[in-house]
Write a protein that holds these residues in place. Structure first.
Motif, PDB file in Angstrom:
ATOM      1  N   SER A  94      54.840  76.179  40.020  1.00 35.76           N
ATOM      2  CA  SER A  94      54.547  75.673  38.678  1.00 35.76           C
ATOM      3  C   SER A  94      54.368  74.171  38.786  1.00 35.76           C
ATOM      4  O   SER A  94      54.783  73.542  39.763  1.00 35.76           O
ATOM      5  CB  SER A  94      55.669  76.012  37.692  1.00 35.76           C
ATOM      6  OG  SER A  94      56.890  75.402  38.090  1.00 35.76           O
ATOM      7  N   ALA A  95      53.725  73.593  37.789  1.00 33.41           N
ATOM      8  CA  ALA A  95      53.511  72.149  37.787  1.00 33.41           C
ATOM      9  C   ALA A  95      54.797  71.428  37.415  1.00 33.41           C
ATOM     10  O   ALA A  95      55.622  71.929  36.645  1.00 33.41           O
ATOM     11  CB  ALA A  95      52.402  71.783  36.803  1.00 33.41           C
ATOM     12  N   GLN A  96      54.964  70.222  37.979  1.00 35.02           N
ATOM     13  CA  GLN A  96      56.072  69.373  37.571  1.00 35.02           C
ATOM     14  C   GLN A  96      55.661  68.567  36.345  1.00 35.02           C
ATOM     15  O   GLN A  96      54.472  68.412  36.061  1.00 35.02           O
ATOM     16  CB  GLN A  96      56.478  68.449  38.714  1.00 35.02           C
ATOM     17  CG  GLN A  96      57.017  69.175  39.940  1.00 35.02           C
ATOM     18  CD  GLN A  96      57.601  68.233  40.962  1.00 35.02           C
ATOM     19  OE1 GLN A  96      58.164  67.190  40.615  1.00 35.02           O
ATOM     20  NE2 GLN A  96      57.460  68.590  42.243  1.00 35.02           N
ATOM     21  N   PRO A  97      56.640  68.059  35.572  1.00 38.17           N
ATOM     22  CA  PRO A  97      56.287  67.266  34.389  1.00 38.17           C
ATOM     23  C   PRO A  97      55.697  65.919  34.786  1.00 38.17           C
ATOM     24  O   PRO A  97      55.834  65.451  35.921  1.00 38.17           O
ATOM     25  CB  PRO A  97      57.619  67.113  33.661  1.00 38.17           C
ATOM     26  CG  PRO A  97      58.656  67.270  34.721  1.00 38.17           C
ATOM     27  CD  PRO A  97      58.099  68.251  35.699  1.00 38.17           C
ATOM     28  N   ALA A  98      54.995  65.302  33.828  1.00 41.36           N
ATOM     29  CA  ALA A  98      54.438  63.969  34.034  1.00 41.36           C
ATOM     30  C   ALA A  98      55.585  62.972  34.250  1.00 41.36           C
ATOM     31  O   ALA A  98      56.741  63.235  33.896  1.00 41.36           O
ATOM     32  CB  ALA A  98      53.596  63.570  32.835  1.00 41.36           C
ATOM     33  N   PRO A  99      55.300  61.792  34.844  1.00 35.90           N
ATOM     34  CA  PRO A  99      53.968  61.277  35.182  1.00 35.90           C
ATOM     35  C   PRO A  99      53.437  61.855  36.491  1.00 35.90           C
ATOM     36  O   PRO A  99      54.199  62.288  37.351  1.00 35.90           O
ATOM     37  CB  PRO A  99      54.195  59.781  35.293  1.00 35.90           C
ATOM     38  CG  PRO A  99      55.624  59.660  35.746  1.00 35.90           C
ATOM     39  CD  PRO A  99      56.363  60.777  35.056  1.00 35.90           C
ATOM     40  N   TYR A 100      52.080  61.847  36.613  1.00 32.97           N
ATOM     41  CA  TYR A 100      51.402  62.319  37.807  1.00 32.97           C
ATOM     42  C   TYR A 100      50.753  61.130  38.505  1.00 32.97           C
ATOM     43  O   TYR A 100      50.090  60.315  37.867  1.00 32.97           O
ATOM     44  CB  TYR A 100      50.331  63.350  37.438  1.00 32.97           C
ATOM     45  CG  TYR A 100      50.895  64.522  36.682  1.00 32.97           C
ATOM     46  CD1 TYR A 100      51.647  65.493  37.328  1.00 32.97           C
ATOM     47  CD2 TYR A 100      50.683  64.650  35.312  1.00 32.97           C
ATOM     48  CE1 TYR A 100      52.183  66.570  36.638  1.00 32.97           C
ATOM     49  CE2 TYR A 100      51.210  65.717  34.608  1.00 32.97           C
ATOM     50  CZ  TYR A 100      51.965  66.676  35.271  1.00 32.97           C
ATOM     51  OH  TYR A 100      52.492  67.729  34.583  1.00 32.97           O
ATOM     52  N   SER A 101      50.974  61.041  39.811  1.00 38.97           N
ATOM     53  CA  SER A 101      50.406  59.918  40.555  1.00 38.97           C
ATOM     54  C   SER A 101      48.888  60.025  40.613  1.00 38.97           C
ATOM     55  O   SER A 101      48.315  61.115  40.554  1.00 38.97           O
ATOM     56  CB  SER A 101      50.976  59.887  41.976  1.00 38.97           C
ATOM     57  OG  SER A 101      50.655  61.099  42.652  1.00 38.97           O
ATOM     58  N   ASP A 102      48.218  58.842  40.713  1.00 36.21           N
ATOM     59  CA  ASP A 102      46.767  58.796  40.834  1.00 36.21           C
ATOM     60  C   ASP A 102      46.371  58.917  42.302  1.00 36.21           C
ATOM     61  O   ASP A 102      47.177  58.696  43.212  1.00 36.21           O
ATOM     62  CB  ASP A 102      46.223  57.479  40.287  1.00 36.21           C
ATOM     63  CG  ASP A 102      46.483  57.320  38.799  1.00 36.21           C
ATOM     64  OD1 ASP A 102      46.635  58.355  38.114  1.00 36.21           O
ATOM     65  OD2 ASP A 102      46.545  56.168  38.326  1.00 36.21           O
ATOM     66  N   ILE A 103      45.087  59.271  42.525  1.00 40.38           N
ATOM     67  CA  ILE A 103      44.559  59.167  43.879  1.00 40.38           C
ATOM     68  C   ILE A 103      44.448  57.670  44.229  1.00 40.38           C
ATOM     69  O   ILE A 103      44.467  56.805  43.335  1.00 40.38           O
ATOM     70  CB  ILE A 103      43.190  59.881  43.993  1.00 40.38           C
ATOM     71  CG1 ILE A 103      42.196  59.370  42.936  1.00 40.38           C
ATOM     72  CG2 ILE A 103      43.365  61.362  43.866  1.00 40.38           C
ATOM     73  CD1 ILE A 103      41.345  58.268  43.371  1.00 40.38           C
ATOM     74  N   SER A 104      44.341  57.352  45.477  1.00 42.73           N
ATOM     75  CA  SER A 104      44.241  55.947  45.917  1.00 42.73           C
ATOM     76  C   SER A 104      42.796  55.633  46.283  1.00 42.73           C
ATOM     77  O   SER A 104      42.187  56.297  47.143  1.00 42.73           O
ATOM     78  CB  SER A 104      45.158  55.703  47.130  1.00 42.73           C
ATOM     79  OG  SER A 104      46.503  55.946  46.802  1.00 42.73           O
ATOM     80  N   TRP A 105      42.228  54.626  45.599  1.00 40.63           N
ATOM     81  CA  TRP A 105      40.839  54.229  45.879  1.00 40.63           C
ATOM     82  C   TRP A 105      40.755  53.471  47.201  1.00 40.63           C
ATOM     83  O   TRP A 105      41.703  52.779  47.594  1.00 40.63           O
ATOM     84  CB  TRP A 105      40.303  53.319  44.771  1.00 40.63           C
ATOM     85  CG  TRP A 105      40.206  53.969  43.418  1.00 40.63           C
ATOM     86  CD1 TRP A 105      40.968  53.709  42.328  1.00 40.63           C
ATOM     87  CD2 TRP A 105      39.262  54.973  43.026  1.00 40.63           C
ATOM     88  NE1 TRP A 105      40.601  54.484  41.275  1.00 40.63           N
ATOM     89  CE2 TRP A 105      39.533  55.283  41.671  1.00 40.63           C
ATOM     90  CE3 TRP A 105      38.235  55.652  43.682  1.00 40.63           C
ATOM     91  CZ2 TRP A 105      38.804  56.220  40.953  1.00 40.63           C
ATOM     92  CZ3 TRP A 105      37.509  56.597  42.975  1.00 40.63           C
ATOM     93  CH2 TRP A 105      37.787  56.869  41.631  1.00 40.63           C
ATOM     94  N   ASN A 106      39.629  53.594  47.860  1.00 48.02           N
ATOM     95  CA  ASN A 106      39.363  52.757  49.030  1.00 48.02           C
ATOM     96  C   ASN A 106      39.218  51.305  48.594  1.00 48.02           C
ATOM     97  O   ASN A 106      38.938  51.014  47.420  1.00 48.02           O
ATOM     98  CB  ASN A 106      38.088  53.220  49.740  1.00 48.02           C
ATOM     99  CG  ASN A 106      38.332  54.461  50.589  1.00 48.02           C
ATOM    100  OD1 ASN A 106      39.468  54.757  50.947  1.00 48.02           O
ATOM    101  ND2 ASN A 106      37.255  55.180  50.902  1.00 48.02           N
TER     102      ASN A 106
END
Length: 754
Positions: free
Chosen positions: A227-239
């Motif tokens: 199951s999903a964990q609650p927020a917050p959700y980390s962002d992907i990291s841009w180059n």
């Protein structure tokens, strides 16, 4: 001059495809392209939760194609978990290219739909802060060019929705649907555009912006959390050098129109680029939810595609060329309304297509009288194509300057190149005279009618321009059909003739007796309605005088409310009735048995009564006959007969007379019950008799007498009302019981003195 060769269709991408395969290299954990969530309201507290997941059909591993995924619902204010919902896979289809000829084997996307009906109870989902849904899954394509460690990067699909109750009332909402998904690729140094605009079933306002895609908590060790964990959700990291506002290297970089959701970018680098779009939903200026689409775009080095070219030449001006921004075409009645188009493309083997796009008007569009598509610079094909565009006579700019974009597009990849000529023009349709309408309802209005009358007249419409005419009938404040009025019509020569017919009946009788019928002769030259109208008022007169009912019934006596007839058994009673109506309306005489004691009425025949009436127009007579018998007496109540005279009209004024009828019972004296006898044969009081018992009458008949000793032993029984019992030799105390058929009982004691 150097020779240029252009490969047709998808064949021109062979070299491009080989280059991309070399660029991509080996693929590991490359399956999730992107996705978004939807929440669709069905009815009441029933909703459908949907996850659209886009899957790499080329490099995606079959083991990563999930049979189900789990969505978790949280309260937004507290991050409290509300529910986990297992979404089964319900659909698996391919995403189509905008131009199928541009498809390439290295880019193929499947749309996987996971959905399930859920219940959002009005007793549970009431938090004003709202709720969010999340699905977490790993991993992304490892060949993505604009984020750090893409093969280890996960995705979190995210959706926000409001409480289902707001200010004490149900609050229903279906979240926006962002469509369609992206299957195309972009070409470096070429402008790429795509419509990510959505629609909202509730008519809410939608606002778009770019966001950094969410990574969340899934990873290569746990790619599919339970199951999903609650927020917050980390962002992907841009180059390095990239960010939310600069997600794809380009000039310009990736942009989205806040109002329309249209994506644009001119990529400068080859690669596979992930990007994120957010669609926020507003109702009455208040944000109520949002959905996110996480997706990716491939940018390739494509073969050069030169833009096509189009010119417009008004046929009335010979060889002159239309100059956009300087010339205005003016179309007038009787003048030429066509222009010639010449369109070409420098590239060989190109197929061109013409389209029209109105800029500042709606409605009628010009039409092509010749083909709008064709190939240029291929064997047997010309270098330049021509088409004729004609503006309809009915096109009316109403003094304004209309703008029309005439667009030619090629079949280049990944998206067609276009050239546009913006045509400014004015148009005046041919003059038209309004229709005319006359009736034979006059010369004096209003018309007058009574209930039962037939009102009819003719309605005739003509048009000076011989335009087709339609006759119409309406009522001011009423529907003519509801009153039975009709208008039949047909065409004769250049006229439309109608016949109005109305048989006036009771539906026309009311507080307002004036009916204003409105007739119109309507034409629609150039789809613009023109009408001539005539009103015909009709006054319906209605008056009704009450009928008169007379009879030979007796008058009430001694202040009684009704006359009364009391007769013994065997007698016959008759009464006659006469009805007269001053309006000569149809009259109906009837008799019914009613109740004066709150009980139900009775059938006349069951009481030995009958009523025979002769009904007619203005006059009615009737005869009532009662044969007095036990049939009436056995009903055990006063019998009231109502005689009613009803006039047949819209608002009848019935007349009623009533009479009370009773069966006379035989005279009886008070019952005497004797209780002593002396059977000593002295001729006095020797036997037990009860001569003063009630006599037999109709259904009240003597049944029997039974005499018992003081110890309960029966010593005598008789069914004879005139019984005689001489007692017993020993004397003593005795008890007797007497019964009648109507349930009456008498009992007492008797002493026998020897």
């Amino acid at each position: 001059m150097p020779f240029r060769f252009r490969l047709p269709g998808a064949l021109r991408l062979v070299l491009l495809l080989l280059g991309w395969l070399l660029l991509a290299g080996p693929a590991r954990a490359t399956h999730i392209v992107g996705g978004e969530m939807e929440l669709v309201h069905n009815t009441g507290d029933s909703y459908t939760l949907v996850l659209n997941l886009y899957f790499d059909a080329v490099y995606g591993s079959a083991s990563a194609l999930d049979a189900d995924l789990t969505a978790s619902i949280f309260e937004k204010g507290s991050n409290s978990r509300m529910a986990n919902v297992v979404l089964p896979l319900t659909s698996n289809t391919f995403v189509n290219y905008t131009n199928p000829a541009c498809a390439q084997p290295s880019l193929s996307t499947r749309r996987l739909v996971y959905s399930k009906n859920i219940t959002l109870s009005a007793n549970t989902y009431t938090n004003a802060a709202g709720y969010y849904v999340a699905v977490e899954r790993c991993c992304r394509n490892n060949s993505i060019s604009n984020i750090v460690a893409p093969g280890n990067a996960a995705q979190t699909f995210y959706l926000e929705f409001p409480a289902v109750v707001r200010r004490g009332s149900p609050f229903y909402d279906s979240t926006p649907r962002i469509f369609p998904p992206l299957a195309d690729y972009a070409c470096i140094n070429e402008l790429f555009y795509y419509d990510f605009g959505g629609r909202d079933a509730d008519g809410d306002s939608l606002v778009y912006d770019l966001v950094t895609p969410l990574n969340g908590h899934a990873d290569t060790n746990t790619p599919k959390p339970a199951s999903a964990q609650p927020a917050p959700y980390s962002d992907i990291s841009w180059n390095p050098g990239l960010s939310t506002t600069n997600q794809i290297p380009g000039a310009p970089t990736l942009r989205i129109d806040r109002r329309t959701g249209r994506l644009t970018v001119r990529p400068t680098n080859q690669g596979l680029f992930v990007f994120g779009v957010r669609c926020a939903e507003y109702r009455r200026g208040e944000k109520i939810g949002e959905c996110r689409r996480d997706f990716q775009l491939m940018a390739l080095a494509c073969p050069t595609n030169t833009k096509p070219r189009i010119v417009l030449q008004p046929t009335a001006t010979g060889a002159g060329i239309y100059r956009p921004g300087r010339d205005t075409l003016r179309f007038v009645p009787g003048g030429n309304r066509c222009v010639r188009l010449r369109f070409t493309d420098p590239d060989p083997n190109t197929r061109l297509t013409l389209t029209l796009s109105p800029v500042n008007f709606t409605g009628l569009l010009p039409n092509f009288t010749t083909s709008t598509t064709g190939a240029v610079r291929s064997p047997g094909a010309p270098d330049t194509l021509t088409a004729t565009l004609c503006f309809p006579e009915c096109l009316n700019s109403r003094g304004r300057v209309f703008l029309l974009d005439v667009v030619v597009g090629d079949d280049g990849c990944s998206l067609p190149k276009r050239d546009t000529v913006r045509v400014a023009f004015t148009a005046v349709p041919p003059p038209n005279s309004p229709p005319q309408l006359v009736t034979t309802a006059g010369p004096t209005l209003p018309l007058h009618a009574r209930v039962g009358d037939l009102v009819s007249f003719d309605v005739t419409g003509t048009d000076p321009d011989n335009d087709p005419i339609q006759l119409e009938m309406t009522g001011q404040g009423f529907n003519p059909a509801s009153l039975g009025a009709t208008l039949s019509q047909g065409t004769q020569a250049n006229q439309q003739r109608g016949r109005f017919t109305w048989r006036v009946d009771c539906r026309a009788v009311g507080a307002d007796s004036v009916f204003n019928f409105q007739f119109a002769a309507a034409t629609s030259p150039c789809s613009e309605r023109q009408a001539a109208t005539v009103s015909v008022p009709i006054v319906v007169r209605y008056a009704n005088r009450p009928p008169t009912l007379t009879s030979d019934l007796p008058a009430p006596k001694n202040g009684a409310d009704l006359p009364e007839v009391v007769l013994p058994l065997g007698q016959t009673y008759t009464a006659t009735f006469n009805g007269v109506d001053p309006d000569r309306d149809g009259l109906t005489l009837m008799a019914t048995g009613t109740a004066s004691d709150g009980k139900e009425g009775f059938d006349l025949g069951s009481a030995g009564m009958r009523f025979v009436a002769q009904n007619g127009s203005g006059v009615a007579t009737g005869t009532f006959r009662w044969d007095v018998s036990c049939a009436a007496a056995n009903l055990h109540r006063d019998l009231v007969v109502a005689f009613q005279l009803i006039d047949a009209t819209c608002r009848p004024l019935p007349q009623v007379q009533r009479v009370r009828l009773r069966v006379k019972s035989p005279d009886t004296v008070a019952v005497k019950l004797y209780n002593v006898i002396t059977p000593n044969r002295d001729g006095q009081n020797d036997e037990f008799r009860l001569p003063e018992l009630p006599p037999n009458f109709c259904d009240s008949q003597f049944t029997n007498i039974r005499i018992f000793s003081r110890w309960g032993q029966q010593v005598f029984e008789s069914t004879d009302r005139d019984f005689h019992w001489p007692g017993t030799g020993s004397g003593g105390m005795f008890y007797y019981f007497i019964t009648y058929t109507d349930g009456r009982r008498f009992k007492g004691w008797l002493e026998v003195i020897p």
